[in-house]
Design an enzyme around this catalytic site. Sequence first.
Site, PDB file in Angstrom:
ATOM      1  N   LYS A   1       0.847  -1.200   0.000  1.00 13.03           N
ATOM      2  CA  LYS A   1       0.000   0.000   0.000  1.00 13.03           C
ATOM      3  C   LYS A   1       0.881   1.248   0.000  1.00 13.03           C
ATOM      4  O   LYS A   1       2.022   1.189   0.461  1.00 13.03           O
ATOM      5  CB  LYS A   1      -0.869   0.003   1.267  1.00 13.03           C
ATOM      6  CG  LYS A   1      -2.032  -0.953   1.243  1.00 13.03           C
ATOM      7  CD  LYS A   1      -2.883  -0.791   2.495  1.00 13.03           C
ATOM      8  CE  LYS A   1      -4.058  -1.758   2.494  1.00 13.03           C
ATOM      9  NZ  LYS A   1      -5.023  -1.552   1.390  1.00 13.03           N
TER      10      LYS A   1
ATOM     11  N   ARG B   1     -10.404 -11.339   1.536  1.00 11.12           N
ATOM     12  CA  ARG B   1     -11.280 -12.366   0.952  1.00 11.12           C
ATOM     13  C   ARG B   1     -10.609 -13.734   0.969  1.00 11.12           C
ATOM     14  O   ARG B   1     -11.291 -14.752   1.007  1.00 11.12           O
ATOM     15  CB  ARG B   1     -11.696 -11.946  -0.464  1.00 11.12           C
ATOM     16  CG  ARG B   1     -10.564 -11.841  -1.444  1.00 11.12           C
ATOM     17  CD  ARG B   1     -10.928 -11.021  -2.665  1.00 11.12           C
ATOM     18  NE  ARG B   1     -10.959  -9.587  -2.373  1.00 11.12           N
ATOM     19  CZ  ARG B   1     -11.288  -8.655  -3.259  1.00 11.12           C
ATOM     20  NH1 ARG B   1     -11.641  -8.995  -4.485  1.00 11.12           N
ATOM     21  NH2 ARG B   1     -11.284  -7.383  -2.927  1.00 11.12           N
TER      22      ARG B   1
HETATM   23  N1  BES Z   1      -8.257  -3.634   4.086  1.00 11.27           N
HETATM   24  C1  BES Z   1      -8.349  -3.237   2.743  1.00 11.27           C
HETATM   25  C2  BES Z   1      -9.601  -2.449   2.450  1.00 11.27           C
HETATM   26  C3  BES Z   1      -9.548  -1.012   2.822  1.00 11.27           C
HETATM   27  C4  BES Z   1      -8.862  -0.103   2.042  1.00 11.27           C
HETATM   28  C5  BES Z   1     -10.235  -0.568   3.908  1.00 11.27           C
HETATM   29  C6  BES Z   1      -8.843   1.219   2.379  1.00 11.27           C
HETATM   30  C7  BES Z   1     -10.224   0.764   4.238  1.00 11.27           C
HETATM   31  C8  BES Z   1      -9.531   1.657   3.478  1.00 11.27           C
HETATM   32  C9  BES Z   1      -8.368  -4.459   1.826  1.00 11.27           C
HETATM   33  O1  BES Z   1      -7.610  -5.534   2.248  1.00 11.27           O
HETATM   34  C10 BES Z   1      -7.799  -4.032   0.510  1.00 11.27           C
HETATM   35  O2  BES Z   1      -6.664  -3.676   0.479  1.00 11.27           O
HETATM   36  N2  BES Z   1      -8.606  -4.097  -0.534  1.00 11.27           N
HETATM   37  C11 BES Z   1      -8.171  -3.725  -1.836  1.00 11.27           C
HETATM   38  C12 BES Z   1      -8.732  -4.723  -2.804  1.00 11.27           C
HETATM   39  C13 BES Z   1      -8.199  -4.583  -4.216  1.00 11.27           C
HETATM   40  C14 BES Z   1      -6.730  -4.896  -4.248  1.00 11.27           C
HETATM   41  C15 BES Z   1      -8.968  -5.522  -5.111  1.00 11.27           C
HETATM   42  C16 BES Z   1      -8.677  -2.329  -2.140  1.00 11.27           C
HETATM   43  O3  BES Z   1      -9.803  -2.008  -1.769  1.00 11.27           O
HETATM   44  O4  BES Z   1      -7.927  -1.541  -2.686  1.00 11.27           O
HETATM   45 MN    MN Z   2      -5.571  -5.318   1.681  1.00 12.74          MN
END
Ligand code: BES
Ligand code: MN
Length: 502
Positions: A283, A357
């Site tokens: 991230k 997931r």
């Molecule tokens: N924990 C995150 C979701 C999230 C992101 C919650 C920002 C709150 C704020 C999750 O694990 C994630 O990173 N999801 C990705 C999925 C994508 C790679 C398909 C996302 O939402 O960017």
């Molecule tokens: Mn994630």
Amino acid sequence: MIKFTVKEGSVLRERVDAILVGIHEDAIEKSPLAAEVNRLLGGAIDTVLSRKSFTGKVEQIEVLETRENIPASYFILCGLGKAGKAGLEQIRQAMGRAVLRARDMGLKRVGVTTTAFINKMENITVEDAGRAMAEGANLALYRFSKYKVKENGNSKNIDEIRFIEEERKSATAVKIGVEKGRIIADSVNFARDLINHPANDMTPTILAETAKKMAGANRIKCTVLSKPQIEKLGMGAYLGVAQGSEEPLRFIILEYNGGKKGEKPVVIVGKSITFDSGGISLKPAEGMGKMKYDMSGGAATIGVLRAASMLRLPLNIVGLLPATENMPSGSAIRPGDVLRSMSGRTIEIISTDAEGRLALSDALFYAARYKPRWIIDIATLTGACAVALGNHAIGMLGNDKELKDRITAAGDKVWERVWEMPLWDDYAEQIKSPVADMKNSGGREGGVITAAIFLSKFVEDYPWVHLDIASTEWNDKDKAYMPAGPTAIGTRLILQLLMDAC
Ligand code: BES
Ligand code: MN
Ligand code: ZN
């Protein structure tokens, strides 16, 4: 810890520091206490209202001195909004604002009475009012100061909130409501504490130990599986997420048996990523620290089990928490890797940041062991949820109309509202993989939906609902009874669902 007490008597004669008085916009004469206070102070409420700085709008506060006519020193007027439109949410908000003001003033004992918060125009029972008042107060007064070593002990605290009811009958009902509200809010605050802990002090191991301790004190069975057992179960998707971390994974199982023996349980699956760095699909640095909250679904699950046991709900309830970190390292999973889940389905990794997931898929598949009445999963699953719904609605997707309707109704009651999105099979196209049974990301478009479609492949035919709390879990600004920080949203929603199912 604040004490909540309930007694029979006259609130105006009570030895407390302040008395809270709910005021409906344009309708003070309809509230017996407001009218009496107005008389007692020679029309002081009329004067305040005529100045228009306080009109009774929700969240407005005005403090009046009692001028020693009665034992209490202050009346704290709190707005409830338009009579006829006010409901339990307005009561929670008004209570929240009022007790925060009392705390700021350094007051210790606060007196309240339910009739000062219910307008005759609403169909609110005194039990529900008592519950909403206790909940609003207890949620509002929450703070997390464990790591503020120097400030600790210097902050102002309210010692007691005392409910004083004129009639014996209503005192009895209020007592039941206040006790429910106290337990529910305490459990939300318990979950908030888990979430607030930084990831170095809330590792999967510590989360499991904390769950175990809570369970031991509440007649809940807690089983914690570690790597060899999880390997034996074949949870390859969940194990894949964990393999980049130095912190060992923990699969936490909570079982509360308040229902009949053999009665189908409700299984709650909570996403419990104690820190989500994104893994190799790292991230961006900005805001990454917030990803300690990626175990909020698990925290809410623990909160639900805790309250359900304390409320002695006559149901069987199971909580499943696949806890792990998601870290980049030489041993971490890579984009392009293929994992084999417990269900036997293979998953091509597109992004290691779509880890929730993966962990959930194995936990959802495991849930079938219980032949559940319902499966509910709750997860900070997608950033796309914030894009779609903003900060006010939980994303809801599921395969069972009745369960979705029940959850919608429960959410409206406790003001943790859900909004449904489609779980149409057309979206499954987006997660088809050329090399495996499916891939773990369907791209940007419809991100909430494709994530839910992915999960749906692991729940078989059980009635199931997925709750995406990614955009509602964190509060940037203080709200009436939601201080800035984690909301532990979903805890009260699921509890209400369960209470309504008894
Ligand atoms: N924990 C995150 C979701 C999230 C992101 C919650 C920002 C709150 C704020 C999750 O694990 C994630 O990173 N999801 C990705 C999925 C994508 C790679 C398909 C996302 O939402 O960017
Ligand atoms: Mn994630
Ligand atoms: Zn995540």
